[in-house]
Design a protein around this motif. Structure first.
Motif, PDB file in Angstrom:
ATOM      1  N   LEU A   3      -3.570  -5.549   5.817  1.00  0.00           N
ATOM      2  CA  LEU A   3      -4.763  -5.129   5.095  1.00  0.00           C
ATOM      3  C   LEU A   3      -5.859  -6.184   5.192  1.00  0.00           C
ATOM      4  O   LEU A   3      -5.589  -7.389   5.337  1.00  0.00           O
ATOM      5  CB  LEU A   3      -4.435  -4.883   3.624  1.00  0.00           C
ATOM      6  CG  LEU A   3      -3.575  -3.653   3.303  1.00  0.00           C
ATOM      7  CD1 LEU A   3      -3.153  -3.686   1.842  1.00  0.00           C
ATOM      8  CD2 LEU A   3      -4.327  -2.363   3.604  1.00  0.00           C
ATOM      9  N   THR A  63      -5.588  -3.055  -3.733  1.00  0.00           N
ATOM     10  CA  THR A  63      -4.185  -2.734  -4.015  1.00  0.00           C
ATOM     11  C   THR A  63      -3.614  -3.641  -5.113  1.00  0.00           C
ATOM     12  O   THR A  63      -2.830  -3.193  -5.958  1.00  0.00           O
ATOM     13  CB  THR A  63      -3.351  -2.870  -2.741  1.00  0.00           C
ATOM     14  OG1 THR A  63      -3.498  -4.188  -2.195  1.00  0.00           O
ATOM     15  CG2 THR A  63      -3.774  -1.835  -1.716  1.00  0.00           C
ATOM     16  N   TYR A 104       0.852  -1.187   0.000  1.00  0.00           N
ATOM     17  CA  TYR A 104       0.000   0.000   0.000  1.00  0.00           C
ATOM     18  C   TYR A 104       0.891   1.242   0.000  1.00  0.00           C
ATOM     19  O   TYR A 104       2.098   1.166   0.274  1.00  0.00           O
ATOM     20  CB  TYR A 104      -0.959   0.015   1.198  1.00  0.00           C
ATOM     21  CG  TYR A 104      -0.266   0.014   2.544  1.00  0.00           C
ATOM     22  CD1 TYR A 104       0.116   1.195   3.167  1.00  0.00           C
ATOM     23  CD2 TYR A 104      -0.002  -1.188   3.203  1.00  0.00           C
ATOM     24  CE1 TYR A 104       0.743   1.190   4.399  1.00  0.00           C
ATOM     25  CE2 TYR A 104       0.619  -1.213   4.428  1.00  0.00           C
ATOM     26  CZ  TYR A 104       0.994  -0.023   5.029  1.00  0.00           C
ATOM     27  OH  TYR A 104       1.620  -0.043   6.249  1.00  0.00           O
ATOM     28  N   GLU A 157      -3.894   5.205  -0.323  1.00  0.00           N
ATOM     29  CA  GLU A 157      -4.454   4.324  -1.346  1.00  0.00           C
ATOM     30  C   GLU A 157      -5.674   3.593  -0.833  1.00  0.00           C
ATOM     31  O   GLU A 157      -6.643   3.368  -1.581  1.00  0.00           O
ATOM     32  CB  GLU A 157      -3.379   3.333  -1.804  1.00  0.00           C
ATOM     33  CG  GLU A 157      -3.801   2.439  -2.942  1.00  0.00           C
ATOM     34  CD  GLU A 157      -2.709   1.474  -3.354  1.00  0.00           C
ATOM     35  OE1 GLU A 157      -2.918   0.732  -4.341  1.00  0.00           O
ATOM     36  OE2 GLU A 157      -1.638   1.456  -2.690  1.00  0.00           O
ATOM     37  N   VAL A 158      -5.641   3.241   0.452  1.00  0.00           N
ATOM     38  CA  VAL A 158      -6.751   2.539   1.101  1.00  0.00           C
ATOM     39  C   VAL A 158      -7.063   3.291   2.379  1.00  0.00           C
ATOM     40  O   VAL A 158      -6.158   3.586   3.175  1.00  0.00           O
ATOM     41  CB  VAL A 158      -6.397   1.067   1.397  1.00  0.00           C
ATOM     42  CG1 VAL A 158      -7.596   0.334   1.976  1.00  0.00           C
ATOM     43  CG2 VAL A 158      -5.915   0.367   0.139  1.00  0.00           C
TER      44      VAL A 158
END
Length: 467
Positions: free
Chosen positions: A385, A393, A249, A293-294
């Motif tokens: 994650l 991702t 990530y 990104e997350v």
């Protein structure tokens, strides 16, 4: 430091003003010099007049002497002494002689006395330039010594404050690549304003590189430039992570002034985190922007301890950057057909406050931030994650690889087409340079057939099996 530099430049400006004033006075005295430029010759004229008067007096005394009477033995001859200058006394011979002599005497009495004027001293302007240059050189070297000492004090204070913390977290502190069992416990001096420290021998990372980037206080011109720009000393910490140390990530938090710049310059942030979210959304001060990104990465990273640290040291935290696709800044020289080298990195940047305190007090105030860095490192190691986040991702990286393959495929096709065109051009030049017209005609017919064949649409042949 600022008062010292301003005082030094005030002295230098005063020297320039004094030199200019003296040059102006010398220039204004040139008129007196021109008026009396023949004053030196007056003494010589007086000496010449004095010598001519002396000669005239001697001749006059010789004329006034009584003539020597010469009597000869013969009684018939008598010689009378006659003054040969008696004709000057004849009034009919010279008219107005006495009047002219009287007027000349009266004019000589009424003539003004000649005075000798003292010439001003002629000072050379080059002396003032030399004085100014010497003063500038002295100020430059004085600033060099002072700036070098201040940077050295900051380095020594930082290392002494964090030495015990580094020794507790790493087996080798100050590793220069040669030590195997013992550490050198010293920082590497790359320049007068840049110091580095490499540490290794710890879980969660392959090593840590600390860079202390100070202002160029040893350079006088840089000191003057720093007055115009808001720049401060900085500390950059880089952790090299392994594949098992973190998931895939990209995450970054930075002040607004740095977030926009980093998003444009860094490849991973511009590719995976194009959106900059306000810090208020994550209970951070409004000066920060979050690029992730997350979203679950930001939620897990900003716990109560981290939020409190960001609120207290909001003016010192420059950036926190975690990425599995870190490749540095964009460069126009990079070949798009060449794959980039990615690294898993955890990067942190702090600025050193310039509040007038001693170096030891400043580093002691920043010491909790170093503890917070290792706390974040452990958090990165433990965080994993979710299934949805990992799928997202992975899709982003698969899409990036496909785009890269497509770009490289187009680049390869363009390179192949360019090579074919170059080969055809060379073959055509070779045929045209020959003197055989039949061979040229056959080559042209061959090329014409190739072009006609390319224009014919291709038809697919279908085979039908009989029942």
């Amino acid at each position: 430091m600022k008062i010292t530099v301003v005082t030094a430049f005030s002295i230098l400006g005063f020297l320039f003003i004094v030199s200019a004033n003296n040059v102006y006075k010398d220039f204004m005295n040139k008129d007196d010099f021109k008026k009396n430029e023949f004053a030196d010759f007056d003494a010589f004229d007086e000496d010449d007049d004095f010598e001519s008067d002396m000669k005239f007096e001697e001749e006059k005394t010789e004329r006034d002497k009584p003539p020597i009477a010469s009597t000869f033995a013969t009684e018939d001859v008598v010689v009378e002494d006659v003054d040969e200058f008696d004709h000057f006394e004849d009034e009919d011979e010279f008219e107005g002689y006495e009047q002219s002599s009287e007027t000349s005497k009266s004019s000589s009495k009424n003539s003004p006395e000649i005075s000798i004027v003292q010439l001003p001293e002629q000072l050379n302007f080059h002396y003032y330039i030399e004085i100014a240059l010497i003063a500038g050189i002295v100020i430059y070297f004085a600033n060099f010594i002072r700036g070098k000492q201040k940077n050295s004090k900051l380095v020594a204070a930082w290392f002494s404050t964090n030495k015990s913390l580094l020794n507790d977290n790493f087996a080798l502190v100050g590793d220069d690549g040669k030590a195997t069992t013992s550490s050198s416990n010293s920082m590497k001096k790359d320049s007068e304003h840049l110091y580095t420290l490499w540490c290794s021998g710890r879980t969660c990372c392959e090593g840590m590189l600390v860079e202390l980037k100070f202002l160029k206080r040893q350079d006088l011109f840089s000191v003057l430039a720093n007055y115009c720009a808001d720049t401060r000393d900085q500390i950059h910490i880089k952790f090299a992570l392994a594949k098992e140390d973190m998931d895939s990530y990209v995450f970054c938090v930075a002040p607004k002034r740095n977030a926009a710049k980093m998003s444009k310059e860094l490849v991973d942030l511009g590719t995976f985190c194009p959106e900059r979210k306000p810090g208020d959304k994550f209970e951070l001060p409004s000066v920060f922007n979050v690029m992730t990104e997350v979203n679950e990465v930001a939620v897990s990273f900003f716990d109560a301890k981290t939020v409190a640290a960001f609120s207290k040291y909001c003016d010192l935290i420059e950036y926190v950057h975690i990425s599995d696709r870190y490749s540095g800044s964009k460069s126009p020289e990079d070949d798009p057909a060449k794959p980039l080298e990615y690294k898993r990195m955890f990067l942190v940047g702090f600025s050193i406050p310039d509040n007038g305190k001693t170096a030891e007090d400043i580093m002691e105030y920043m010491h909790p931030l170093m503890n917070l860095v290792f706390y974040w490192l452990e958090k990165v190691k433990r965080f994993r994650l979710s299934k949805e986040g990992k799928m997202k991702t992975d899709r982003n990286r698969t899409r990036l690889e496909e785009a890269f393959l497509k770009t490289t495929h187009l680049a390869r096709n363009e390179a192949a087409a360019a090579r074919r065109e170059e080969k055809k051009r060379k073959e055509k030049e070779k045929i045209l340079n020959e003197d055989d017209p039949d061979k040229q005609r056959r080559w042209e017919e061959k090329e014409m057939k190739k072009q006609m064949k390319r224009k014919i649409p291709k038809m697919k042949q279908l085979k039908v099996k009989s029942l």
